[in-house]
Design an enzyme around this catalytic site. Structure first.
Site, PDB file in Angstrom:
ATOM      1  N   ARG A 181      -3.109   2.987  15.590  1.00  0.00           N
ATOM      2  CA  ARG A 181      -4.244   3.024  14.647  1.00  0.00           C
ATOM      3  C   ARG A 181      -5.135   1.799  14.801  1.00  0.00           C
ATOM      4  NH1 ARG A 181      -2.145   6.966  15.209  1.00  0.00           N
ATOM      5  NH2 ARG A 181      -1.183   8.371  13.687  1.00  0.00           N
ATOM      6  N   SER A 230      -4.365  10.120   5.157  1.00  0.00           N
ATOM      7  CA  SER A 230      -3.231   9.200   5.056  1.00  0.00           C
ATOM      8  C   SER A 230      -3.713   7.811   4.635  1.00  0.00           C
ATOM      9  CB  SER A 230      -2.507   9.104   6.398  1.00  0.00           C
ATOM     10  OG  SER A 230      -1.913  10.339   6.736  1.00  0.00           O
ATOM     11  N   GLU A 300      -4.466   2.234   6.085  1.00  0.00           N
ATOM     12  CA  GLU A 300      -5.047   2.982   7.199  1.00  0.00           C
ATOM     13  C   GLU A 300      -6.460   3.408   6.846  1.00  0.00           C
ATOM     14  OE1 GLU A 300      -4.067   7.201   9.374  1.00  0.00           O
ATOM     15  OE2 GLU A 300      -2.435   5.740   9.206  1.00  0.00           O
TER      16      GLU A 300
END
Length: 312
Positions: A181, A230, A300
């Site tokens: 990520r 998320s 995130e």
């Protein structure tokens, strides 16, 4: 009175911006452009007509005005005070999907789902995960988006981006410095296009896998609510949702923001939440997980803008 002052300031900023073929909007409501449906306005929203328009803007913009790039608003929380300066959002001029001998050449404004379906129709495997990733290719490139055991670095050959001074450049996947990520390209680079690799596969197997991903996402995630995807990245050797559940945070409510009962790594706006509600809820979850497990969760979801009415 405050709203009138803010609008006046945005108008003055527009007067300083270069003439473009796209559009400028003063005090654009960001809550209409994000999946959470919260957040204050962008001082100025710029929608470039095409790549040349974006390059011109970046080359001649006033350098003292901050620039923020957003995609489809899926993994984004805009704070209640809004976003100072110019927010850039790519539109139809960046939505191309072209067949190439190496795979697919796609614009950063394309939805991830549309790229997945094009790959399915061409019988290209490796794109199945994109069927379950909300947002656009530009956002996916920026965060090395992933799901279901795959991520962008697995299919990217190279990406094209515009520098802060308007110049255009390609970077190979190695030069993008992808991690979990994470992309090492500086934040002031705006992704505009990607070259994605081709690996022939069985069309029927690809279709079945995409259907499975779509069905699983519908049954396990709160896709019919106002959410941002998320919330936290999975720590090494752990799943964020399991840590959140272990800390007793499933269903936790602050204001009108709630940790989803269905999937507790999702925060949801029950209808009247503010960005402050959602961010406070997320920070509360982080604190409780750290206290219960010793593990610190990392956001995130991208959080931008200023708190409350504090924009100056």
């Amino acid at each position: 009175m405050r709203a009138a002052v803010m609008t006046r300031r945005a108008t003055l900023l527009i007067d300083r911006l270069p003439q473009v073929r796209g559009s400028y909007t003063a005090e654009a409501p960001m809550k209409d452009l994000t999946w959470f449906r919260v957040g204050g306005p962008a001082e100025v929203l710029f929608r470039p007509a095409d790549l040349d328009d974006l390059m011109l803007f970046m080359a001649y913009r006033p350098m003292d005005a901050p620039v923020t790039f957003i995609g489809a608003g899926a993994n984004l929380l805009v704070r209640d005070g809004g976003i100072p300066g110019i927010v850039i959002r790519l539109g139809k001029g960046f939505n191309h999907i072209e067949d190439d001998a190496r795979g697919l050449r796609v614009g950063a404004g394309c939805s991830n789902v549309s790229v997945a379906l094009r790959a399915r129709d061409r019988g290209l495997k490796g794109y199945e995960f994109l069927r379950g990733v909300p947002g656009t290719i530009g956002g996916a490139l920026r965060m090395n988006a992933g799901a279901y055991g795959q991520e962008m670095k697995d299919i990217v050959l190279a990406a094209r981006w515009v520098r802060g001074d308007g110049l255009l450049q390609w970077s190979s996947v190695e030069e993008l410095g992808y991690g979990y990520r994470h992309c090492s390209l500086p934040e002031d680079r705006i992704f505009v296009e990607a070259m994605l690799r081709a690996e022939p596969g069985d069309r029927e197997a690809i279709r079945r896998r995409m259907d499975e991903i779509s069905a699983e996402r519908t049954t396990t995630q709160p896709v019919k609510t106002s959410t941002g995807g998320s919330t936290f990245a999975n720590p090494p050797a752990h799943k964020a949702w399991e840590l959140i559940d272990r800390a007793g945070c499933r269903g936790l409510v602050i204001g009108d923001a709630q940790v989803s009962e269905q999937h507790c790594n999702f925060l949801i706006n029950r209808g009247a939440a503010t960005a402050a509600d959602l961010e406070t809820l997320g920070e509360t979850v982080r604190e409780r997980v750290k206290a219960a497990t010793g593990i610190e969760l990392r956001w995130e979801i991208r959080r931008i803008g200023v708190a409350g009415g504090a924009r100056s």
